[in-house]
Design a protein around this motif. Structure first.
Motif, PDB file in Angstrom:
ATOM      1  N   LYS A 104      -0.511  -2.990  -3.841  1.00 30.93           N
ATOM      2  CA  LYS A 104      -1.652  -2.140  -4.197  1.00 30.93           C
ATOM      3  C   LYS A 104      -2.731  -2.287  -3.148  1.00 30.93           C
ATOM      4  O   LYS A 104      -2.850  -3.324  -2.503  1.00 30.93           O
ATOM      5  N   SER A 106      -7.004  -1.697  -2.499  1.00 31.25           N
ATOM      6  CA  SER A 106      -8.341  -1.374  -2.996  1.00 31.25           C
ATOM      7  C   SER A 106      -9.286  -1.328  -1.801  1.00 31.25           C
ATOM      8  O   SER A 106      -8.862  -1.501  -0.666  1.00 31.25           O
ATOM      9  N   THR A 125      -3.662 -11.835  -3.472  1.00 30.71           N
ATOM     10  CA  THR A 125      -4.732 -10.922  -3.092  1.00 30.71           C
ATOM     11  C   THR A 125      -5.194 -11.334  -1.704  1.00 30.71           C
ATOM     12  O   THR A 125      -5.543 -12.495  -1.482  1.00 30.71           O
TER      13      THR A 125
END
Length: 147
Positions: A104, A106, A125
């Motif tokens: 993902k 962001s 992350t």
């Protein structure tokens, strides 16, 4: 997973995510490779094979990045399904020691799935920007998902 997803970025992420929590054995032994050595790239190669796609070998992470550059598959903006290459040494990103897959994206970070991280497959992350450890991204030739 249905056969219609095979070969797509979504399938690659699904295959990698299903491996989260897998731990290596003694001396870096894993199901992803036959040699007992660092296995982040071997993990991605195993996922690519399960996804029925061909990618340049990233078992040698630096050589994998060079191969993706030569194929025109290198870029600097992450997209889910990309291979993400890291330099963990403070040397202006001139070496690559690790590779994972982008799950993902962001504004300030990416979520990755990485093999050979704390001796296992993990979701991490990773921050983006000037002080990140990311060197760049390689985009496999995925097929488009069928509608």
């Amino acid at each position: 997973m249905t056969d219609s997803l095979l070969g797509t970025a979504a399938a690659m992420i699904e295959i990698a995510a299903a491996e989260i929590g897998y731990h290596e054995g003694a001396n870096n032994h894993t199901k992803y490779q036959s040699k007992d050595q660092a296995w982040c790239g071997a993990f991605l190669m195993w996922c690519a094979k399960a996804n029925q796609i061909e990618v340049p070998s990233v078992v040698g992470t630096e050589a994998g990045a060079v191969a993706m550059k030569k194929l025109g598959q290198w870029h600097e903006t992450p997209i889910p399904g990309d291979f993400v290459f890291f330099d963990f040494i403070d040397d202006n990103k001139v070496r690559i020691q690790h590779v994972g897959i982008v799950e993902k994206v962001s504004a300030n970070s990416i979520i990755t799935i990485e093999g050979n991280t704390s001796d296992q497959v993990m979701r991490k992350t990773r921050k983006l920007g000037a002080h990140s450890q990311i060197v760049g991204y390689g985009r496999p030739n995925y097929r488009k998902a069928e509608s």
